[in-house]
Design an enzyme around this catalytic site. Sequence first.
Site, mmCIF file in Angstrom:
data_model
loop_
_atom_site.group_PDB
_atom_site.id
_atom_site.type_symbol
_atom_site.label_atom_id
_atom_site.label_comp_id
_atom_site.label_asym_id
_atom_site.label_seq_id
_atom_site.Cartn_x
_atom_site.Cartn_y
_atom_site.Cartn_z
ATOM 1 N N LYS A 211 -61.690 -9.124 -16.531
ATOM 2 C CA LYS A 211 -62.177 -9.738 -17.774
ATOM 3 C C LYS A 211 -63.091 -8.794 -18.542
ATOM 4 O O LYS A 211 -63.673 -9.180 -19.553
ATOM 5 C CB LYS A 211 -62.930 -11.030 -17.444
ATOM 6 C CG LYS A 211 -62.095 -12.042 -16.673
ATOM 7 C CD LYS A 211 -62.937 -13.271 -16.346
ATOM 8 C CE LYS A 211 -62.200 -14.197 -15.396
ATOM 9 N NZ LYS A 211 -63.077 -15.221 -14.851
ATOM 10 N N ARG B 287 -64.949 2.431 -3.328
ATOM 11 C CA ARG B 287 -64.003 3.490 -3.690
ATOM 12 C C ARG B 287 -63.660 3.270 -5.151
ATOM 13 O O ARG B 287 -63.343 2.153 -5.565
ATOM 14 C CB ARG B 287 -62.743 3.426 -2.828
ATOM 15 C CG ARG B 287 -61.655 4.315 -3.372
ATOM 16 C CD ARG B 287 -60.526 4.506 -2.396
ATOM 17 N NE ARG B 287 -60.909 5.385 -1.309
ATOM 18 C CZ ARG B 287 -60.049 5.940 -0.472
ATOM 19 N NH1 ARG B 287 -58.756 5.707 -0.592
ATOM 20 N NH2 ARG B 287 -60.465 6.733 0.497
ATOM 21 N N ARG C 131 -56.559 3.993 5.557
ATOM 22 C CA ARG C 131 -57.461 4.342 6.655
ATOM 23 C C ARG C 131 -58.928 4.062 6.355
ATOM 24 O O ARG C 131 -59.657 3.552 7.202
ATOM 25 C CB ARG C 131 -57.315 5.828 7.023
ATOM 26 C CG ARG C 131 -56.174 6.109 7.943
ATOM 27 C CD ARG C 131 -55.654 7.495 7.691
ATOM 28 N NE ARG C 131 -55.078 7.547 6.349
ATOM 29 C CZ ARG C 131 -53.832 7.197 6.059
ATOM 30 N NH1 ARG C 131 -53.024 6.835 7.009
ATOM 31 N NH2 ARG C 131 -53.380 7.231 4.817
ATOM 32 N N THR C 132 -59.366 4.433 5.149
ATOM 33 C CA THR C 132 -60.791 4.272 4.872
ATOM 34 C C THR C 132 -61.143 2.793 4.856
ATOM 35 O O THR C 132 -62.105 2.360 5.482
ATOM 36 C CB THR C 132 -61.158 4.957 3.539
ATOM 37 O OG1 THR C 132 -60.678 6.305 3.590
ATOM 38 C CG2 THR C 132 -62.654 4.972 3.318
ATOM 39 N N HIS D 167 -65.899 12.464 -0.752
ATOM 40 C CA HIS D 167 -65.483 11.451 0.219
ATOM 41 C C HIS D 167 -66.268 11.749 1.498
ATOM 42 O O HIS D 167 -65.728 12.266 2.473
ATOM 43 C CB HIS D 167 -63.970 11.571 0.446
ATOM 44 C CG HIS D 167 -63.344 10.432 1.175
ATOM 45 N ND1 HIS D 167 -64.070 9.492 1.884
ATOM 46 C CD2 HIS D 167 -62.034 10.089 1.317
ATOM 47 C CE1 HIS D 167 -63.228 8.619 2.427
ATOM 48 N NE2 HIS D 167 -61.994 8.967 2.096
HETATM 49 C C1 NCD Z 1 -57.913 10.763 1.143
HETATM 50 C C2 NCD Z 1 -58.567 10.234 -0.115
HETATM 51 O O1 NCD Z 1 -58.424 9.054 -0.443
HETATM 52 O O2 NCD Z 1 -59.263 11.023 -0.721
HETATM 53 N N1 NCD Z 1 -57.480 9.771 1.981
HETATM 54 C C3 NCD Z 1 -58.379 9.272 2.896
HETATM 55 O O3 NCD Z 1 -59.292 8.561 2.561
HETATM 56 N N2 NCD Z 1 -58.262 9.657 4.163
HETATM 57 C C4 NCD Z 1 -56.956 11.840 0.934
HETATM 58 C C5 NCD Z 1 -55.836 11.656 -0.041
HETATM 59 O O4 NCD Z 1 -55.652 10.582 -0.621
HETATM 60 O O5 NCD Z 1 -55.093 12.623 -0.209
#
Ligand code: NCD
Length: 316
Positions: free
Chosen positions: A91, A112, A61-62, A140
């Site tokens: 590397k 991320r 989703r993100t 997040h």
């Molecule tokens: C979450 C995350 O990656 O922190 N997912 C997201 O981005 N909606 C929650 C999770 O992974 O449990």
Amino acid sequence: MKHLFNYSGKDIISLDQFSSEDIFFLFKNAEKMKSIVDNSKPTQLLAGTVISLLFYEPSSRTFGSFSSAIKRLGGATIDITNPEVSSSVAKGETLEDTIKVFSSYSNAIIIRHKIAGSAKIAAEASDVPVINAGDGIGEHPTQALLDMFTIYQHAKKLDNLTGLIAGDLLNGRTVHSLLRGLSLFGNNKIYLLSPKKLQLSKADFFYFKKKGLKLVEISNTKDIPKDCDFWYWTRVQKERFKNLGDYEKVKNAFILTPELIKEKAGKNTIFMHPLPRVGEINTKVDEDKRALYLREEIKNGLYIRMALLALVLGKL
Ligand code: NCD
């Protein structure tokens, strides 16, 4: 309404950077984005901009919503998923070097990473704005912003709320950002339901208390108060466990079921989850119109990210 935080050119690393006015300013712009998307209005707000998506951890989703947000606004993306395998990171390149390179290629970087604090390190190395899309067990922020937008649409307020947050409060970065966000508004009382081993860290617990949140730790569903404004369920974060046996013991500690809803939820209680879910919400709950995780939360993620990108890039 006056907004204190000039978004243009800023890194978005933590909900601690925001004021309540900043949040409402973002929401106002997210409403505009909603109308653009819902009415299929073409827009070129981000035309000519290139944004790098550097995802060192899995994401659906993100990644998808950021990518969609950029493209819907007429921008382009450089997609680096799995850099440990697919880029010079394989590397041995440092995070700082990778960031310096991609900041030359793009107008912003969305990152991320598996290590808490890495988004801040990336921001320090970057010449262009960095947006934290999840840093290990840290934060997040964009998920919390969409979660708060969803709560606001239903409760019509972000203060004087009673909420329940359940699951992995120790490792869940979405929870850490959401609690920061809720602490910006007065008189919020949050029940924290988790196995003892997955409670908020003591440091987090006292930090949020100091910021004015009323926190009540519970370890049994019978202690959930009736008629909460929202229930926010989360996944036990398997990838953060050193020992899988320990994960197995707690993974199904609390499951959201129609029975629990019948017993404890109010007619206006909304059910939320950042997703992915892996068994902690019974799929029968999906039919309940108060269940928003596969509906409004997903859409709101797109509108919030469109608004945030346009603001950070100085286009609104
Ligand atoms: C979450 C995350 O990656 O922190 N997912 C997201 O981005 N909606 C929650 C999770 O992974 O449990």
